[in-house]
Scaffold this active site. Structure first.
Site, PDB file in Angstrom:
ATOM      1  N   GLU A   1      -0.506   4.806  -0.614  1.00 15.56           N
ATOM      2  CA  GLU A   1      -1.304   6.016  -0.877  1.00 15.56           C
ATOM      3  C   GLU A   1      -0.437   7.259  -0.705  1.00 15.56           C
ATOM      4  O   GLU A   1       0.329   7.359   0.263  1.00 15.56           O
ATOM      5  CB  GLU A   1      -2.485   6.079   0.093  1.00 15.56           C
ATOM      6  CG  GLU A   1      -3.638   5.195  -0.346  1.00 15.56           C
ATOM      7  CD  GLU A   1      -4.827   5.281   0.605  1.00 15.56           C
ATOM      8  OE1 GLU A   1      -4.735   5.981   1.626  1.00 15.56           O
ATOM      9  OE2 GLU A   1      -5.840   4.635   0.303  1.00 15.56           O
TER      10      GLU A   1
ATOM     11  N   LYS B   1      -1.188   0.695 -25.271  1.00 19.46           N
ATOM     12  CA  LYS B   1      -1.509   0.595 -26.697  1.00 19.46           C
ATOM     13  C   LYS B   1      -0.197   0.608 -27.484  1.00 19.46           C
ATOM     14  O   LYS B   1       0.611  -0.290 -27.269  1.00 19.46           O
ATOM     15  CB  LYS B   1      -2.498   1.689 -27.068  1.00 19.46           C
ATOM     16  CG  LYS B   1      -3.824   1.502 -26.290  1.00 19.46           C
ATOM     17  CD  LYS B   1      -4.874   2.536 -26.566  1.00 19.46           C
ATOM     18  CE  LYS B   1      -6.095   2.277 -25.675  1.00 19.46           C
ATOM     19  NZ  LYS B   1      -7.118   3.335 -25.811  1.00 19.46           N
TER      20      LYS B   1
ATOM     21  N   ASP C   1      -5.334  13.803 -25.568  1.00 17.23           N
ATOM     22  CA  ASP C   1      -5.360  12.417 -25.117  1.00 17.23           C
ATOM     23  C   ASP C   1      -4.672  11.596 -26.208  1.00 17.23           C
ATOM     24  O   ASP C   1      -5.246  11.339 -27.262  1.00 17.23           O
ATOM     25  CB  ASP C   1      -6.825  11.994 -24.924  1.00 17.23           C
ATOM     26  CG  ASP C   1      -6.964  10.550 -24.473  1.00 17.23           C
ATOM     27  OD1 ASP C   1      -5.984   9.789 -24.568  1.00 17.23           O
ATOM     28  OD2 ASP C   1      -8.077  10.185 -24.049  1.00 17.23           O
TER      29      ASP C   1
ATOM     30  N   THR D   1      -2.853   6.322 -22.332  1.00 21.00           N
ATOM     31  CA  THR D   1      -2.757   4.978 -21.778  1.00 21.00           C
ATOM     32  C   THR D   1      -1.303   4.552 -21.956  1.00 21.00           C
ATOM     33  O   THR D   1      -0.544   5.178 -22.704  1.00 21.00           O
ATOM     34  CB  THR D   1      -3.638   3.974 -22.538  1.00 21.00           C
ATOM     35  OG1 THR D   1      -3.233   3.964 -23.905  1.00 21.00           O
ATOM     36  CG2 THR D   1      -5.107   4.342 -22.450  1.00 21.00           C
TER      37      THR D   1
ATOM     38  N   TYR E   1       0.852  -1.196   0.000  1.00 21.03           N
ATOM     39  CA  TYR E   1       0.000   0.000   0.000  1.00 21.03           C
ATOM     40  C   TYR E   1       0.880   1.235   0.000  1.00 21.03           C
ATOM     41  O   TYR E   1       1.844   1.305   0.763  1.00 21.03           O
ATOM     42  CB  TYR E   1      -0.915   0.036   1.235  1.00 21.03           C
ATOM     43  CG  TYR E   1      -2.362   0.046   0.832  1.00 21.03           C
ATOM     44  CD1 TYR E   1      -2.867   1.112   0.085  1.00 21.03           C
ATOM     45  CD2 TYR E   1      -3.220  -0.999   1.153  1.00 21.03           C
ATOM     46  CE1 TYR E   1      -4.188   1.119  -0.325  1.00 21.03           C
ATOM     47  CE2 TYR E   1      -4.536  -1.003   0.740  1.00 21.03           C
ATOM     48  CZ  TYR E   1      -5.024   0.062   0.002  1.00 21.03           C
ATOM     49  OH  TYR E   1      -6.319   0.065  -0.418  1.00 21.03           O
TER      50      TYR E   1
ATOM     51  N   ARG F   1      -1.381  -2.335 -18.783  1.00 17.56           N
ATOM     52  CA  ARG F   1      -2.606  -1.540 -18.830  1.00 17.56           C
ATOM     53  C   ARG F   1      -2.510  -0.442 -17.781  1.00 17.56           C
ATOM     54  O   ARG F   1      -2.268  -0.724 -16.605  1.00 17.56           O
ATOM     55  CB  ARG F   1      -3.839  -2.392 -18.503  1.00 17.56           C
ATOM     56  CG  ARG F   1      -3.949  -3.681 -19.271  1.00 17.56           C
ATOM     57  CD  ARG F   1      -5.348  -4.231 -19.232  1.00 17.56           C
ATOM     58  NE  ARG F   1      -6.173  -3.417 -20.097  1.00 17.56           N
ATOM     59  CZ  ARG F   1      -6.152  -3.496 -21.421  1.00 17.56           C
ATOM     60  NH1 ARG F   1      -5.391  -4.372 -22.032  1.00 17.56           N
ATOM     61  NH2 ARG F   1      -6.912  -2.707 -22.134  1.00 17.56           N
TER      62      ARG F   1
HETATM   63  C1  LIG Z   1      -8.143   3.669 -25.026  1.00 17.84           C
HETATM   64  C2  LIG Z   1      -8.444   5.100 -24.809  1.00 17.84           C
HETATM   65  C3  LIG Z   1      -8.724   5.609 -23.540  1.00 17.84           C
HETATM   66  C4  LIG Z   1      -9.065   4.770 -22.344  1.00 17.84           C
HETATM   67  O1  LIG Z   1      -8.220   3.904 -21.872  1.00 17.84           O
HETATM   68  P1  LIG Z   1      -8.642   2.814 -20.772  1.00 17.84           P
HETATM   69  O2  LIG Z   1      -7.321   2.438 -20.235  1.00 17.84           O
HETATM   70  O3  LIG Z   1      -9.379   1.765 -21.485  1.00 17.84           O
HETATM   71  O4  LIG Z   1      -9.479   3.520 -19.754  1.00 17.84           O
HETATM   72  C5  LIG Z   1      -8.884   6.972 -23.398  1.00 17.84           C
HETATM   73  N1  LIG Z   1      -8.791   7.792 -24.450  1.00 17.84           N
HETATM   74  C6  LIG Z   1      -8.561   7.338 -25.699  1.00 17.84           C
HETATM   75  C7  LIG Z   1      -8.491   8.311 -26.823  1.00 17.84           C
HETATM   76  C8  LIG Z   1      -8.396   5.980 -25.917  1.00 17.84           C
HETATM   77  O5  LIG Z   1      -8.204   5.531 -27.158  1.00 17.84           O
END
Ligand SMILES: *Cc1c(COP(=O)(O)O)cnc(C)c1O
Length: 426
Positions: free
Chosen positions: A49, A222, A193, A219, A47, A228
């Site tokens: 936090e 990807k 994003d 993220t 933990y 993740r």
């Molecule tokens: C995949 C994605 C997310 C979200 O990611 P998670 O880890 O699934 O919550 C946010 N914004 C965009 C543009 C994405 O392609």
């Protein structure tokens, strides 16, 4: 303790599935064995936090160093001045930005979801659309590119407090400078994003949004090929333009607002085992081989898009600058829905997902499109010479999606092809 078999049998089956198929889901990838090892480590027991040096628990000396190292590497990777590596996912990173920058009910502007935007950019079933006033901009029907004129028009007319760029199904480079200009004009915060192209950006193959936006989220799982998870970055610190104050009356810096929006605002204890795995992935992304990998991702995507177009498929925007592409099935197979196409391809061990296309005539449950991406197959070692072969296999399934015999024949070829590309070292 009773020995667990059910779950490990299922994990074994999933491992088999990943090995035998052609993985074309644009948001997926295969992490390295060292990323996997860090994720499955004893750090899950801790933990922590709070933030390094300021924890609410004892015994954090080691995880403090892990998190510090992750922050240092991430800053280096994107030339960032501020980072937060704790968000559990991309959606959590975005939620923290909303929390830091907006009050409930405030207006923001993001890309239309059926034009490639993400759930967390204003979907009516997501916190972003439920708790805030979401406006959207589109892509143009004529060329599939972001309609920057519309974006500017809406920004000036509605004066959103936050403008979001970035998408889940958009294959082109962005004009961040143009969006930043209108954001500055109306005093809005500009957030990018970069969840999808983060790996290509880290390799220097696409523009780095940290240079243009106030805040960048992503993220890590990807194209970046980590565990993740989510991250938040800023190029430079800046004060909150609306002067949110601390209980002591000081204007809080955006870095502090973001940190407290992640914890304690929207999360509890950080996943230090995942942060360790992020740190390993950032280390990998800093190596020269990572650039070679991302160049291959981009090349594979370009060749795949061309192979589709050579067969008469319509690719939205006529090609791709990144790792993904969106196929509109309507001209080639007017009767075929994305739903049926996805199911037939999955039965042939070609994994992809149905997707709305801009100005889709079908519902999100049916759709007229398929989204394809090359990050995962490129990690597996496939080069551009294989892309036309893959498109040929896809087309054979889509020509005759109801024939079990046809699907079985393609599946046998898929399995044979992938047997030449080992995936796991263990
Ligand atoms: C995949 C994605 C997310 C979200 O990611 P998670 O880890 O699934 O919550 C946010 N914004 C965009 C543009 C994405 O392609």
């Amino acid at each position: 303790m009773q020995k667990e078999t059910e779950v490990f049998d299922l994990i074994g089956r999933e491992r088999e599935r990943q090995m035998r198929g052609i993985e074309l889901i644009a948001s997926e990838n295969f992490v390295s064995d060292q990323v996997l090892a860090a994720m499955g480590s004893v750090l899950t027991n801790k933990y922590a936090e709070g933030y390094p040096g300021h924890r609410y628990y004892g015994g954090c000396e080691v995880v403090d160093q892990v998190e510090e190292l992750a922050r240092t590497r991430l800053k280096q990777l994107y030339g960032a001045a501020y980072v937060n590596v704790q968000p559990h996912s991309g959606a959590q990173a975005n939620m923290a930005v909303f929390m830091a920058c907006l009050q409930a009910g405030d207006t923001f502007l993001g890309l239309n979801l059926s034009h490639g935007g993400h759930l967390s950019h204003g979907s009516p079933v997501n916190f972003s659309g439920l708790m805030f006033h979401a406006l959207d901009y589109s892509v143009k029907e004529s060329d599939g590119l972001v309609d920057y004129d519309e974006l500017e028009r809406k920004a000036r007319a509605e004066r959103p407090k936050l403008i979001i760029a970035g998408a889940s199904a958009y294959s082109r480079e962005w004009d961040y400078a143009r969006i930043r200009k209108v954001a500055d004009e109306i005093g809005a915060i500009f957030m990018v994003d970069m969840a999808h192209p983060a790996g290509l950006i880290a390799a220097g193959l696409l523009k780095n949004p940290v240079k243009y936006a106030h805040i960048v989220t992503s993220t890590t799982h990807k194209t970046l090929r980590g565990p993740r998870g989510g991250i938040i970055l800023m190029g430079e610190d800046f004060p909150n333009p609306w002067g949110k104050t601390t209980p002591k009356g000081e204007v809080k810096m955006m870095s502090a607002l973001l940190d407290s929006a992640v914890f304690p605002g929207t999360q509890g204890g950080p996943l230090e085992h995942v942060i360790a795995a992020k740190c390993v992935a950032f280390g990998e992304a800093l190596q020269p081989e990572f650039k070679t990998y991302q160049q291959q991702v981009q090349k594979n995507a370009a060749v795949m898009a061309k192979a589709f177009m050579d067969k008469g498929y319509n690719i939205i925007s006529g090609g791709t600058d990144n790792h993904c592409m969106l196929v509109d099935l309507r001209n080639k197979y007017p009767e075929l829905t994305g739903k049926v196409a996805e199911k037939a391809l999955v039965a042939a061990d070609i994994t992809t997902n149905k997707n709305m296309v801009p100005f889709d005539s079908r519902s999100p449950f049916q759709t007229s499109g398929l989204r394809f991406g090359t990050p995962a197959i490129t990690t597996r070692g496939l080069k551009e010479d294989k892309m036309p072969e893959i498109v040929e296999l896809i087309d054979r399934v889509l020509q005759n999606p109801d024939s079990e015999a046809n699907i079985a024949a393609v599946r046998a070829e898929v399995n044979k092809m992938m047997a030449d590309y080992p995936l796991f070292a263990w």
